[in-house]
Each structure stands twice: as C-alpha cells, then as structure tokens.
Design a protein around this motif. Structure first.
Motif, PDB file in Angstrom:
ATOM      1  N   SER A 762     128.210  60.937 151.349  1.00 25.26           N
ATOM      2  CA  SER A 762     128.805  59.576 150.723  1.00 25.26           C
ATOM      3  C   SER A 762     129.865  58.854 151.319  1.00 25.26           C
ATOM      4  O   SER A 762     130.262  57.936 151.081  1.00 25.26           O
ATOM      5  CB  SER A 762     129.050  60.007 149.087  1.00 25.26           C
ATOM      6  OG  SER A 762     130.433  60.661 149.283  1.00 25.26           O
ATOM      7  N   GLN A 763     130.740  59.648 152.067  1.00 25.58           N
ATOM      8  CA  GLN A 763     131.832  58.921 152.870  1.00 25.58           C
ATOM      9  C   GLN A 763     131.444  58.404 154.129  1.00 25.58           C
ATOM     10  O   GLN A 763     132.179  57.855 154.949  1.00 25.58           O
ATOM     11  CB  GLN A 763     132.771  59.927 152.890  1.00 25.58           C
ATOM     12  CG  GLN A 763     133.463  60.537 151.597  1.00 25.58           C
ATOM     13  CD  GLN A 763     134.768  61.534 151.750  1.00 25.58           C
ATOM     14  OE1 GLN A 763     135.601  61.139 152.339  1.00 25.58           O
ATOM     15  NE2 GLN A 763     134.587  62.671 151.140  1.00 25.58           N
ATOM     16  N   GLY A 880     123.813  52.384 147.725  1.00 22.97           N
ATOM     17  CA  GLY A 880     124.707  52.285 148.657  1.00 22.97           C
ATOM     18  C   GLY A 880     126.174  51.700 148.302  1.00 22.97           C
ATOM     19  O   GLY A 880     126.378  51.349 147.294  1.00 22.97           O
ATOM     20  N   PRO A 881     127.011  51.567 149.359  1.00 27.83           N
ATOM     21  CA  PRO A 881     128.284  51.054 149.004  1.00 27.83           C
ATOM     22  C   PRO A 881     128.440  49.495 148.311  1.00 27.83           C
ATOM     23  O   PRO A 881     127.339  48.661 148.825  1.00 27.83           O
ATOM     24  CB  PRO A 881     128.981  51.174 150.432  1.00 27.83           C
ATOM     25  CG  PRO A 881     128.225  50.975 151.223  1.00 27.83           C
ATOM     26  CD  PRO A 881     126.977  51.792 150.707  1.00 27.83           C
ATOM     27  N   ARG A 882     129.319  49.141 147.805  1.00 30.70           N
ATOM     28  CA  ARG A 882     129.493  47.816 147.014  1.00 30.70           C
ATOM     29  C   ARG A 882     129.768  46.858 148.398  1.00 30.70           C
ATOM     30  O   ARG A 882     130.699  47.258 149.082  1.00 30.70           O
ATOM     31  CB  ARG A 882     130.285  47.784 146.011  1.00 30.70           C
ATOM     32  CG  ARG A 882     130.427  46.430 145.374  1.00 30.70           C
ATOM     33  CD  ARG A 882     131.174  46.233 144.075  1.00 30.70           C
ATOM     34  NE  ARG A 882     131.487  44.861 143.618  1.00 30.70           N
ATOM     35  CZ  ARG A 882     132.035  44.669 142.574  1.00 30.70           C
ATOM     36  NH1 ARG A 882     132.695  45.779 141.866  1.00 30.70           N
ATOM     37  NH2 ARG A 882     132.256  43.286 141.972  1.00 30.70           N
ATOM     38  N   SER A 894     126.826  43.636 144.094  1.00 36.19           N
ATOM     39  CA  SER A 894     125.831  44.043 144.962  1.00 36.19           C
ATOM     40  C   SER A 894     125.962  45.227 145.837  1.00 36.19           C
ATOM     41  O   SER A 894     127.232  45.334 146.202  1.00 36.19           O
ATOM     42  CB  SER A 894     125.142  42.660 145.506  1.00 36.19           C
ATOM     43  OG  SER A 894     126.420  42.224 146.431  1.00 36.19           O
ATOM     44  N   HIS A 895     124.799  45.820 146.244  1.00 37.43           N
ATOM     45  CA  HIS A 895     125.249  47.218 146.714  1.00 37.43           C
ATOM     46  C   HIS A 895     124.524  47.189 148.158  1.00 37.43           C
ATOM     47  O   HIS A 895     123.365  46.582 148.238  1.00 37.43           O
ATOM     48  CB  HIS A 895     124.795  48.234 146.222  1.00 37.43           C
ATOM     49  CG  HIS A 895     125.712  48.591 144.944  1.00 37.43           C
ATOM     50  ND1 HIS A 895     126.920  49.080 144.986  1.00 37.43           N
ATOM     51  CD2 HIS A 895     125.740  48.262 143.817  1.00 37.43           C
ATOM     52  CE1 HIS A 895     127.556  49.287 143.945  1.00 37.43           C
ATOM     53  NE2 HIS A 895     126.559  48.712 142.947  1.00 37.43           N
ATOM     54  N   GLY A 896     125.009  47.398 149.432  1.00 37.12           N
ATOM     55  CA  GLY A 896     124.442  47.657 150.628  1.00 37.12           C
ATOM     56  C   GLY A 896     123.347  48.787 150.433  1.00 37.12           C
ATOM     57  O   GLY A 896     123.175  49.499 149.668  1.00 37.12           O
ATOM     58  N   PRO A 897     122.643  49.043 151.610  1.00 33.54           N
ATOM     59  CA  PRO A 897     121.669  50.235 151.771  1.00 33.54           C
ATOM     60  C   PRO A 897     122.487  51.345 152.210  1.00 33.54           C
ATOM     61  O   PRO A 897     123.498  51.323 152.726  1.00 33.54           O
ATOM     62  CB  PRO A 897     120.576  49.449 152.814  1.00 33.54           C
ATOM     63  CG  PRO A 897     121.342  48.650 153.548  1.00 33.54           C
ATOM     64  CD  PRO A 897     122.648  47.998 152.904  1.00 33.54           C
ATOM     65  N   ASP A 898     121.809  52.508 151.620  1.00 36.19           N
ATOM     66  CA  ASP A 898     122.207  53.939 152.057  1.00 36.19           C
ATOM     67  C   ASP A 898     121.089  54.612 152.710  1.00 36.19           C
ATOM     68  O   ASP A 898     120.078  54.963 152.009  1.00 36.19           O
ATOM     69  CB  ASP A 898     122.770  54.656 151.069  1.00 36.19           C
ATOM     70  CG  ASP A 898     123.444  55.856 151.295  1.00 36.19           C
ATOM     71  OD1 ASP A 898     122.920  56.706 152.178  1.00 36.19           O
ATOM     72  OD2 ASP A 898     124.591  55.914 150.939  1.00 36.19           O
TER      73      ASP A 898
END
Length: 1450
Positions: A762-763, A880-882, A894-898
């Motif tokens: 996650s980091q 994903g991260p905001r 809104s969140h980006g992809p992970d």
C-alpha cells in the motif's frame, strides 16, 4: 393503523347488509351453470346499487339509502351446533389461507411514511428496502400519493377482516346477519313453473319454521318471497316465458315477481369479443373457503395455523426478543434440517383453477339485465318489505309503552314472558343463562334497531339500541347487552352531522363483556376491529393501538399477529411518531406470524422492523432480527436472502458470545451448503464475507524464490515478504538504482526509467502496471481478519485470475495452492503463488477457498456439523491513492488506479543469485579482510553488464582489472598469514624507514575518474569483471572481494545493489537488480594524526624541489574488546601528485613500531616534491618492518581511492560552487581579482599529501593467534594544520552548508568580497639565516665584533611579491634578555625588495656584538604583499626557528 382501501363508514356499512337467500330449481341451476356459476354467484358482482333508494320511517319521514349492498347466498342447511365463541378448525384454516394468499403485490408503488428521522417503506418493497445488505434502499422510496385514498398497505389484513366477518355464524342475540328475503328461482323451461314455485315456497317455509334447522336464521317469521322466472335466451321460447310471467304477475303481484332473461350470447357469436369478467375477484375468496372446508390435512398440524407452504416448527415457540438459545445446544442444526425437509412437503392449493372463465354465455345486455333485476328487487320488494316491518314493530312498541313498566314486569313474571325461570346472578351473567322468546319485547326492539341500521337510519337505530341496552342490562342478559352496546356505538358514529360524540366506552364495555363474561372471543374481536377503525378515523391512534394490543392472546397466533401489526402502524401514524414502538410491535407481530405458519408475513415484519434497528448500535437486536430473517428466508426457499442475513450477523463487530457466534456460523455454513443456486462453477461462485480481507494490505511479490544459505555460503538478502517496508530505505534503493542505471547508460538516466519494485504494497507507487517474467512465480499475500470470537478454517485456497494472451502456442498460466488449511483466529496472512507460462496481461481477481468452522471444545455431538464447509470467493478490490493535484481533484473525492494486481508478463529475463563466502560480521576500523562472492545465473537466458552500487563504496572493492601489475612473490610471512595485501620481502641491508618503492599510478586505473555518477567520497558504481563479459545459463563464478572496516566504530548498515542486463536488448524490462544488506560491527583500532611544516634547511640542502617535514602521531585507542593485544605499524605510505615521503627521521632500530593499549607513537618523515605527472599519483612506501606492502596495487590503492579522492577533489563542492559564483558576480579585477589572490595565497599553503598507515594487529581467538591487517588514511591539506584519520566535524558542517545552499529557492545577493586571511598571507615568503654556529673574537683588541649573516628569502607563491625587511626590531621580553644577549644589526636597517615567482634571494647582513655570549639572530621582521595589490598592507611573515650564535672572547 395501515391505510385501507375503504373508509370506515364504507367498511361498517358493508359489514352489515341485508341478507337474501336463494332457492333454485334444478333447471334454473342448469341455465346458470352454463356460465360456470350458480345463481347467487351470478348476482354477486351486481349486488351494490348504483342509485339511491328511499324508505319512510315511522314518522313518515323519507330516509335516503345510499350505496346499498345486499348479500345474496344459497340456502345451506346444517344441524344446530352450539356456539363456542371461538373459531372452528375449518374457519381457522380458511382465515389462514386467506392471509397466506394475500401477499404484497410485486412492482407496486412504494408507500413511504416519514417518521422523524426515519423513512419507513411500508409496501411491497419493504423487504428490499429494509434488509441490511440492501444499501440503496432509500432510492426505492417514493412519496405517498396526494390522493384521498391511498393504496392498501396491508391487504392481507383487509382480506382477513372480510373473511372473518363473512365466516361469523348467525347469532340469536342479533339479527343483522339473518335472512330478510328469499329468492325463488325457476326456469321458464319447466312444464308448470307455478308448481315449481310452490314447491320452493314450501321448502323455504319448512326450513324456516321446522325446528330441525337452526341455520340459516331468518329475520322475521313472514319472510319476503320473491319469485324469479329465469329464461335462457339461447334455448327457451321467449313468448312462453312472457306468458308465464304475465300469469305470475296476476298470482304474486308485479312487485313480487320478475322475469330475468340471460344467456343471450350464442356459440356462433364471435369469440374475439372481449366481455369483462367481474366474477373473478369474488370467486377467489369463495373458492378458498370451499377448498379449505374440503381439505384434509396430510399431517397433523396445529389447528391454529396453516403454514405458507411449510409446517409449523417448534423453534418458533420462543419469545420474539429472545435469542435462539436452542441453537446453542449440540443438536441445533437438526431443527434446521427439519425445516429444510418440510419445505419439500405438498403445499395447499389456494387458487382458482387456471383457465376457468365465467359468464361466457352472457352479453353486456345480460349484465345490465342482472343489474336491473337487483335494482327492481331491492326497490320494489326488499325496501318496502323492510319499511313495512319497521312500521309494524314500531306500532307494537308504541302500544306497549302505554303500560306501566312495573305492570309490564309483573305480567312478564306471572306469565313468564317467554323467559326461563329466574336464576342466580352468577348464572345470569353467563351467555346461556338467559334466553328470550322470539316474540319478546326486548328482541322486538332489537329487531327494529337492526332493520333501521340496515337501511341507514342510524338515528332511530341508535335510539332503539340504547333502549334495548337498558332492558338487557336490567335483565342481566349480558350477551344481548353487549350486542346492543356495540351497535349503539357504531350507530352513533355513523350518524351524519350528529353532534353526539362517539361513545368509545360503549365499545370497551362490549369488548370486555364479550371476552370476559360471555367468553366469546370472536364477537370481542369483531367489536375491537370496528372500534379500532373508528378510533383511527378520529386520529386516536394511541387508543386504537392500546385496544389492539389488549385483544392479543395465546388462543390465535394469526389474529394476534395481525392486530400487533396494525398496532405498530398506529404508532407511526401518530402526530409524534413512535418509531421504536412500531419496530418493537412489528417484531412481536413477526413472531406470531411465524408461530401461525405465515412465514412470508413474518419475514416481511422483521424486515420492516430492521429499518429502525439497523445502524443504531443495537447489535443484539440486529443479530436477533437478522437471524430470524435468515431462518425465515431459508424456509421460504430464498437461500440468497438467508445467506445475506446470516452474513450480516457474522461480519459486524458482534457482541455475542463465542458459543453463540459458533452457532450462527454453523447455521450460515449449513444454509450455504444446501443452497443449490450457490453450488455452481468456481468462476460464478458466490461472494463470501468471512473472513474479512484487508485488500489494501495485499502484498504482491514478483520474482524467484531465493535459495537459502548453503554451508558457509551466505545468500543475498534481496527482497522478501518477510521484510517490513521502509519508505526511507526504499528511497535509498531507488537512488542507488538511478545511479547504476545512469552509469550503464553513459551517465544519463533514460526517460523510460522506472525503479524496480519487487514487492508491492500500500505504500509503494502502484500507478504503473508491474512487470513480471515468464516462468517466475508471482506470490500474493492476502491479509485476513476474523471478526468472530471463534476460529475459521480455510482450505483449498487458490487465486482467481484472468489472462489476455499474446502467444497461444504455450499453455495458459496455472495457479498453485499454498498449504492445505489455514486456521484464522484473529489476523493472519496467506500467501498464494501464481506461475505464468506465457506473455500477456494478467489480472488477479480474487480468492477461492473452502470455509469451515472448528468444532467446539468438549462437544462430541456436533462432529457431523463441524466439518461442514462451503466453497466461495472473495474479490480483491484495492482502492488507489486519493488524487490531489488539480482543483477538481482537491474539491472532490477521486482515487487513482492501483495496479499491483495487474502485472504484465514479459519474455524471459536472466536471474541472478549471489552468495558470499567468508564474509565477516565484525571488523576493526580500517581492517582489511578478503572474502569471496559467487554469482549464479539460474535462468535460461545469458546475463551481462553486471555492476554493483553501494551506499558505502569505501567498504569493498573487487580489485582493479585494468592495472597491469606484474605478479609479485608473496613474502613467507604474508603467505603464512594469508595476507590480503601484495607484499615483498624487504631487501637485505635496507635501512628501516627509508623509501623502498616509488610507483606512479593513475586514478583511472582504479575507476576513480570523477564526474558522472561518481560521488565525492569515491566511486559508487563498480563493474564486476566476468570471464567473457557474460554469464551463461546455469553458470556460476567466484570473485575475490576485499573489505575494509568503516573508520567509525558502531554498527553500520551497508546496502549492495547488483545490476545486470539480458543479452537481448529492447525488452519491456531493460535490467534487473538484486539487493543485499549487511550489518558490520566496527571496533576501534588506531587513531592517526598528522601535521606538515616547512623545513628550515637551506635551499641548496633541499634540492631543486624543496622539502617538508611530516609528523605522524599514532595512538592505540582499542579497548581490547576484540581481543587485540598490540598493533604494529608495518608501513607508512604516501600518495600525492606533488609530494612523496622521502625518509623516516626517527625510525625504531631493528624492530617494528609496537603499540599496546593506550600507547602513542610519534613518527617524523621528510617529504620532498616529486616531478609532476598529469593525472598520475606517486605512491611511496616506507616500510618499518621486514616486509614491504605494495600500496599502489589492490587492495591498498583501491581503498585509498574509494575512501576519498585526493585533497583537491575531495574538498567539498560548496567551496568550488561559491568560488565560481563569486567570480561570475565580481568579475576580474586588477591582476585577476580577489579570487586570484585567494588562489595564489592558498596554494602557498597547500600540501595535498595523503598518508596511508598500514598496521597489523595480533588477536587471540580460541587460544590461537591471528594477525589482522588494516590501513588508515590521513589527508594533509594545509601546512601547519593537523589532520586526523577519523572524520572531522568540519566535514559534516560543510556538507550541511552545501545542502542548505542547494535548498535555496532564489538566488541571494553575492557575499562581500573575501580576502585571504592573515594566516594565509603570512606564508608568502620563507626566511632562512645562514651564519656560523660559533664565532671567536678578541674584545680586548677590538670592542666591536662584526659577524656576516646571510638572510635567504624564498618566494613560496607563484606571483610577484613585495617584501620589506626591518632590522630594527629588538626583543624586549625579559625572559629573552636573560637567555640571549642584546646585539645590533649594522648597516642598512630596512630593505624593500621584490621577488619574482618562486625566486630565492640572498641578502647579506652584519651583526655587531659588544660582549661574548649566546645571541638569537632571529630578530629580522619580514613583511610581504602581492606586488599587484597596491591597496593591501604588508603582512608579517612567519620567521624560522630561533637562530642561536655563540660569541667567544679570545
């Protein structure tokens, strides 16, 4: 209460209507059967009058009768049955079937009641809207219609109420449901219709007046008989029918007979004509009644209930708010299995046969004829008949009122009055304790009241009921009194515009009398239904709810459930809605529905109650409701809803005990396992919610599983899932990778470079698609969390994935399951491996596994259920991260992809494994140790371009492959002790401390050219030499590795990054890296301090290039922790472009320089200038022992260059940057500017000489002496300034200053012009006095002794210098005068000279002495300045050491 279709007035009016009996001949029945109907059914849709009727009351006032409905029924005779006051089993089955058949209609408009903060859905969508798993239930809610009449919210209650009223038997204490008239129907096709009418008339008379039949009951002895001639238009002779009808009118009168013509539709008529079927809605109810009456139950069922497709089970006998304690018992699942078995039993058919049509022979004209017939019968026959009887009864009552009440009572006592003999009060209060004769005055009043009520004359009816009530109460006829009270209250309510309020106490008294005194719960229930509706219409919801709750009992679960449900609706219809009471009573209603076998209604009640309880923190109540929903859904064959309800219990943070949770879990698994819909292929497996998966904590590892250490081999640590992620350490690795990539690409980092990430979490940066390699496993670590207090067992875990192929010539990826079973108690991770077989795009979707529970401790009876497991799946959905870059992203969420689960599978790449041999874990500071590294290519692709980068490049070296050093023989001692250095035996006769070897070495030979990715402290990137430049598949090679202990003590974390490439270029993966981290514990060894100063010898003695003295101070600072006994200084070497050590001035004779603990040794060396060679360093070795270490070869020179560059390049970059900025800002002044002055002055003091001290330490390990070797470095930069082998704080201060300069965001004004310091300017000129050591003179002959002295001035700078020599200075200190005598310089006392660059000038002087003694000639003062700096003052130059002369007197 719930909203009803009818108003209260309409409901009460339709509950009490005039009753009409029907007797038909056989031929008439045949005519009606053509339409699949009997005669009463044929008339039923048309029994409501569309026009008003009129009746005159006894006062001859016209009373309007509106919306009158009559009830037409066939005459059904049955033997007399005593009234018990409760429903018979058949009646209970009928009511249960009616309620069961009336379910919420699918697709209807939702009714929403807004109560406080709640939006309660009370319609057919309530199940969807209230279950906890339905997240968007508010979206389904719509506002209530604004029309006057809403849709029925509880149609099952209205159906029950209607069937209940219709199924009530006729009673003797009231006449409302007694027959007023009888229709005698005869066919026109009869031979003699009049005779048939006569037979039917006699039959009716016999039924009414024969004592054998108590049912049906008749209103009055003279029942109205209405003669109907039924004519079939399709077959009969219409003229004959008309003639017969004319005869009937003559015989019975035109108001007592009617000709009804039907069946006008022939078979030849078009079948396309659509004729409405108004009979269906009426026949459904009657068919239910007829079927229930003739149904024989397959198995013995509680007479109180008829299940909705299943039988009643004993589990429903618990209290509704009590958790199912039965499930805690060992055999709890047996009951659930029983429920599952009972769902397979045959259900009762409750509908009308499909495809049956009614009225097929009737046309619309026939419909009108039927409607007209009812109207004619009512207006011409029934209403006049009722009006006549009202008048007769009124006349009788009026005539009797003239008699005295007392006389009337005495008459009744004397002649009996039709009463039974008087009994005790207790007996009179019983219903059967008092019976009236049919002609009793009290009953005549009641009859008149009932007739007035039926024709809507409520005022007169109320008066009569009120009068009758008094008579009944006085006679203690409680059943009759209760009936009169009930109808008096209803009549008072129905009076239009009357000021009389509704006497609710009448109803309460009637209900209490029915229930407690008369023991007739059916009549009490009817009375409560009427009263509740009236109270509801008056917005007295609290009173209505109280009344309904009071009427619940244990006798009828169905009735109690319906009443509790209506009471719940009353609570939310109050002005201040009582939502929690609504939910509580819905729970009670659901429990009673469940006991009554109404599973669907029970499920609906619980779901509606859940709307209130969910999300309010009442976890135990939610658990109970969800558990009940799950069970009810399971019995109703709704496995999806059952699973979802059980899932909600198990996924929340439950406060249940572990035993209770275990029971919930077992039932959940059992329901799941028996669900046929859920047992499908793995791709379509249902979602499980146990255990909870922390998707964001999912970690993915790409790469080969590393081999562990074998024997003495130590494998590279690299990256594994067992390591914790460190953001700072990841930045260090990324920086190392950038450096090595830049080194491999000619100093430029490619624009497509993306740092290697072997383990994603996650980091890490997961915005890009990770790259994986074919035939290399992908390991996914999933973090599970068990929210329960009982363990969960997971088995057969595997990954769910999808793959987009690029080459179909190879098999598809396969997943490998890890482990057989995982028992999760709290939190645990599971690792699953996926092995890709082909290139393409892989997407990991989720997990598939078997879920089971563990058996309870000490419970041997549930072994059969403990092994129950279900197979399901859980998806891995990672958010994903905001995003927080643009304004839109900052103002929205809104969140980006992970993409850590979406790897791209690339073609094969080489795979490197690294092993270390003889690698130490502890070293002395500066200790040199030799180890070995083994490189293995375990892939099927050749490997090349092997490089290594490290955070500590001065810690190791692979040696210099480019330096062509001839092989030198090792000394015997070196060979014996396995020395890491290349050594030579000291030549015989060599003087200790003299130079044994001088070598020229280029820094480039050791890879220290500078620039690019090279750091200021040595080269960070090293190319590892391979045999042919590549490592073939399966090949391994071993290389020596020299290590040097860090200069500072402590534990050091040292990171290695091995970089390698594939032979084929242009792939998605350009390179690969392998990480290794070691921890080295460094202990103290020696501390070396060095100082340089100018020699005082004359220029002729110095030679052409000059000389310098170097003082080396070595101290043993080891604390003997490592078992070191003593240190030997074996050799001192130097490296510089300008200087070299020439000779040791004070060497120890015939022995090494030994230092024990805390001892200090001092060495003095003479250094001379060497010939300058471009980019060449001169290495000079001064051996102090019996062997020489070649310092210009590996590893000594490697560590020298890696430790630090020579002093001019080692000097911090900030000075260079500052100097460049100053030159750009100031420009060139006269003579080159201040910067040139500073440079010229600085170079006067520069030394640029590096001292390498090589030592040996004798250590005792395991009673065996071991010799350790090492080297320390000292960089001499400035004359007179001490340098130390340990790191100085000044270095860190300069580095911090450099970082601060780099962090400035905008340029500052240039600093003020800097001038050389006084100390620097004091070294421009070197002075030396040349004179005889002693001088003899005869002071007797000549009193003045003159001694010639030559003052030598040497310009140490590369610029022209102006010098001033002042001879007038005298020593004034008393200490000097005591030691040295006073003398005088003769001749010129001040000289002004100009010296060119590095010019040597001799100035002759004369000193005069008056006495013999010892004198100090070092008194001349020399001032100097640069010639082109006119504004600069002369600076006093440092003088040489005191020049002592002895004057002897002869």
């Amino acid at each position: 209460m719930a909203q009803c279709v009818q108003s209260v007035q309409e409901f009460i009016q339709d509950s009490f209507v005039p009753m009409v009996a029907v007797l038909c001949s056989e031929d008439a029945e045949k005519i009606t059967r053509k339409n699949n109907l009997n005669f009463s059914e044929l008339l039923r849709p048309f029994c409501r009058l569309t026009s008003e009727g009129h009746v005159r009351d006894p006062n001859n006032q016209v009373q309007v009768v509106k919306n009158l409905r009559i009830s037409v029924n066939n005459v059904v005779t049955r033997p007399s049955v005593p009234t018990s006051g409760v429903h018979s089993p058949a009646q209970r089955r009928l009511l249960s079937a009616v309620v069961s058949a009336s379910q919420p209609a699918e697709g209807g408009v939702a009714n929403v009641i807004t109560a406080g903060d709640y939006d309660l859905n009370i319609s057919d969508r309530s199940v969807k809207a209230s279950v906890p798993w339905y997240s968007d239930w508010r979206d389904t809610l719509t506002e209530l219609s604004t029309s006057k009449h809403y849709t029925a919210t509880t149609p099952w209650f209205e159906a029950y109420r209607e069937s209940f009223l219709q199924s009530m038997p006729a009673s003797d204490h009231e006449f409302l449901n007694h027959y007023l008239a009888c229709l005698l129907v005869v066919s026109s096709s009869e031979a003699v219709p009049v005779e048939q009418f006569h037979k039917l008339s006699q039959e009716q008379h016999m039924i009414q007046h024969n004592g054998e039949y108590t049912n049906p009951k008749w209103f009055i002895p003279n029942t109205l008989k209405y003669y109907v001639l039924l004519h079939d238009m399709s077959q009969g002779d219409e003229q004959r029918a008309d003639s017969v009808y004319e005869d009937m009118k003559q015989r019975y009168g035109c108001q007592g007979c009617y000709l009804l013509k039907i069946n006008s539709r022939t078979a030849a008529a078009g079948t396309d004509e659509q004729i409405p079927d108004p009979w269906s809605q009426y026949l459904n109810k009657s068919s239910l009644q007829s079927q229930v009456r003739h149904t024989v139950p397959v198995k013995s069922v509680d007479s109180d209930s008829l299940q909705d497709g299943v039988s009643v089970n004993s589990l429903d006998n618990t209290h509704p708010l009590q958790l199912e304690t039965a499930i805690d018992m060992p055999g709890s699942l047996d009951s659930l299995r029983a429920i599952a078995a009972e769902t397979k039993t045959t259900t009762v058919y409750t509908g009308v046969a499909a495809g049956t049509s009614h009225g097929t022979c009737l046309t619309l004209n026939d419909h009108n004829r039927l409607r007209l017939f009812i109207q004619e019968f009512t207006f011409r026959g029934l209403l006049p008949h009722i009006e006549k009887n009202i008048r007769q009864l009124n006349d009788q009552l009026v005539s009797r009122k003239g008699l005295s009440r007392s006389l009337f009572s005495v008459t009744k006592k004397l002649f009996g009055g039709g009463k039974v003999p008087e009994k005790s009060i207790a007996e009179l209060k019983n219903t059967s304790g008092l019976l009236y004769h049919p002609e009793a005055p009290e009953l005549q009043i009641r009859k008149m009241a009932d007739l007035c009520f039926l024709v809507q004359h409520y005022e007169l009816a109320y008066s009569c009921y009120h009068t009758a009530k008094k008579d009944f109460l006085s006679d203690q006829a409680m059943l009759y009194a209760a009936g009169a009270l009930e109808m008096a209250a209803v009549s008072a309510f129905l009076q239009g515009g009357a000021p009389r309020p509704y006497p609710a106490h009448y109803m309460d008294t009637a209900i209490q009398t029915y229930r407690d005194v008369c023991k007739n719960k059916v009549l009490a229930e009817r009375c409560a239904l009427f009263s509740a509706e009236v109270l509801k219409s008056q917005a007295k919801y609290s009173d209505a709810a109280t009344l309904l709750i009071k009427m619940t009992s244990e006798d009828s679960d169905l009735c109690s459930a319906l009443l509790l449900e209506q009471a719940a609706h009353c609570f939310i219809n109050m002005r201040n809605p009582m939502v929690r009471k609504f939910a509580f009573h819905m729970i009670l209603a659901g429990h009673r529905f469940s006991k009554a076998g109404q599973k669907r209604h029970a499920l609906r009640c619980y779901c509606q109650a859940m709307q209130v309880y969910k999300g309010k923190g009442w976890s135990l109540a939610e658990d109970h409701i969800n558990f009940t929903i799950g069970r009810q859904s399971f019995t109703l064959r709704q496995p999806e809803n059952a699973v979802l309800a059980f899932r909600h219990i198990l996924t929340n943070d439950s406060q249940q005990t572990a035993t209770q949770q275990g029971a919930f879990l077992r039932e959940y698994l059992y329901v799941y396992r028996l669900n046929p819909i859920l047992r499908v292929c793995e791709v379509a497996l249902p979602q499980l919610t146990l255990p909870c998966i922390n998707s964001s904590a999912t970690r993915v590892y790409f790469g080969h599983e590393r081999r562990l250490a074998e024997g003495e081999k130590q494998a590279a640590t690299h990256v594994s899932l067992d390591q914790e992620f460190d953001q700072d350490l990841a930045a260090v690795w990324q920086d190392l990778e950038e450096q090595v990539v830049a080194a491999a690409n000619r100093g430029v980092v490619p624009s497509t470079f993306y740092p290697t990430q072997c383990c994603l979490n996650s980091q890490t940066d997961n915005l890009h698609f990770p790259l994986a390699v074919v035939e290399e496993p992908i390991i996914v670590e999933v973090a599970f969390r068990n929210p329960l207090k009982v363990p969960l067992v997971l088995s057969d875990l595997s990954l769910l994935w999808k793959f987009t192929f690029k080459d179909f010539s190879r098999p598809q990826p396969q997943d490998i399951m890890v482990g057989d079973a995982v028992t999760i108690t709290n939190e645990k991770e599971a690792r699953l491996k996926l092995l890709p077989r082909q290139t393409g795009q892989l997407t990991i979707l989720g997990l598939v596994y078997n879920l089971a529970s563990t058996p309870s401790t000490g419970d041997s009876t549930i072994n059969t259920t403990a092994g129950t497991s279900v197979r399901g799946r859980q998806d891995l959905e990672i958010q994903g991260p905001r995003l927080n870059q643009s304004k839109e992203e900052k103002t929205s969420v809104s969140h980006g992809p992970d993409r850590r689960l979406d790897p791209t599978i690339t073609p094969p790449m080489p795979l490197l494994e690294v092993f270390f041999l003889q690698f130490p874990t502890a070293l002395l500071c500066g200790e040199i140790r030799k180890a070995y590294v083994e490189f293995c290519n375990v892939s099927h692709v050749p490997l090349c371009g092997l490089r290594v980068a490290s955070t500590h490049p001065d810690f190791f070296t692979f040696g210099s492959s480019s330096l062509a050093t001839p092989l030198t023989p090792l000394s015997p001692t070196s060979f014996e002790n396995c020395s890491a250095y290349k050594t030579l035996a000291t030549p015989p006769g060599a003087t200790p401390g003299s130079v044994t070897a001088v070598t020229l070495v280029s820094a480039a030979d050791f890879g220290s050219g500078g620039g690019g990715v090279f750091g200021t402290g040595g080269k960070r990137i090293a190319e590892i030499p391979l045999g042919e430049g590549t490592l073939t598949p399966g090949e391994s090679t071993q290389l020596p590795l020299w290590l040097r202990g860090p200069d500072q003590e402590g534990v050091h974390e040292i990171n290695f990054l091995f970089y390698y490439e594939g032979a084929e270029k242009g792939g998605k993966i350009s390179h690969r890296v392998l990480r290794h981290t070691v921890f080295i514990c460094a202990s103290r060894s020696l501390s070396v301090r060095a100082t340089a100063c100018r020699s005082n010898t004359l220029p002729e003695e110095e030679g052409r290039n000059g000389s310098m003295l170097v003082f080396v101070d070595v101290e043993n600072i080891n604390t003997s922790e490592a078992g070191v006994r003593e240190f030997h200084i074996a050799q001192v070497s130097s490296s510089s472009k300008q200087w070299r050590l020439h000779k040791c001035i004070n060497p120890a004779e015939n022995k090494d320089c030994k230092l024990t603990t805390r001892e200090r040794g001092k060495l003095c060396f003479r250094a001379t200038r060497c010939k300058p060679h471009e980019e060449k360093y001169t290495f000079a070795d001064l051996s102090l022992g019996n062997e020489q270490i070649i310092s210009s070869t590996t590893p000594c020179a490697d560590f020298f260059f890696r430790r630090c560059q020579p002093s001019e390049s080692w000097r911090p970059l900030i000075a260079v940057e500052t100097q460049g900025r100053h030159s750009r800002s100031q420009g060139a002044g006269p003579g080159g500017g201040t910067e040139d002055i500073t440079g010229v002055v600085r170079k006067c003091n520069e030394v640029d000489l590096d001292i390498i001290v090589l030592w040996k330490a004798f250590v005792v390990e395991d009673n065996k002496q071991v010799i350790l070797e090492g080297q320390l470095h000292v960089a001499l930069q400035t004359i007179g300034k001490e340098a130390c082998s340990l790191r100085q704080k000044e270095v860190h201060t300069l580095q911090e200053a450099q970082e601060m300069v780099l962090l400035k965001f905008k340029p500052e004004l240039p600093p003020p012009m800097t001038r050389p310091s006084m100390e620097q300017l004091s070294h421009l000129i070197k002075t030396n006095l040349h004179y005889p050591e002693s001088y003899s003179h005869s002071f007797v002959q000549k009193s003045l002794c003159m001694v010639p002295v030559i003052l030598t001035l040497s310009n140490c700078s590369l610029a022209q210098v102006d010098a001033i020599i002042d001879l007038r200075h005298k020593t004034t200190s008393p200490e000097s005068l005591e030691v040295h005598g006073s003398f005088t310089w003769l001749g010129q006392t001040q000289y002004k000279l100009q010296l060119r660059a590095q010019e040597v000038m001799r100035l002759p002087l004369r000193a005069g002495f008056l006495h013999a003694g010892v004198y100090n000639l070092g008194t001349p003062r020399v001032f100097a300045k640069l010639a082109d700096q006119g504004a600069m003052c002369e600076t006093s130059q440092q003088t040489a050491t005191p020049g002592l002369i002895i004057i002897n007197s002869t």
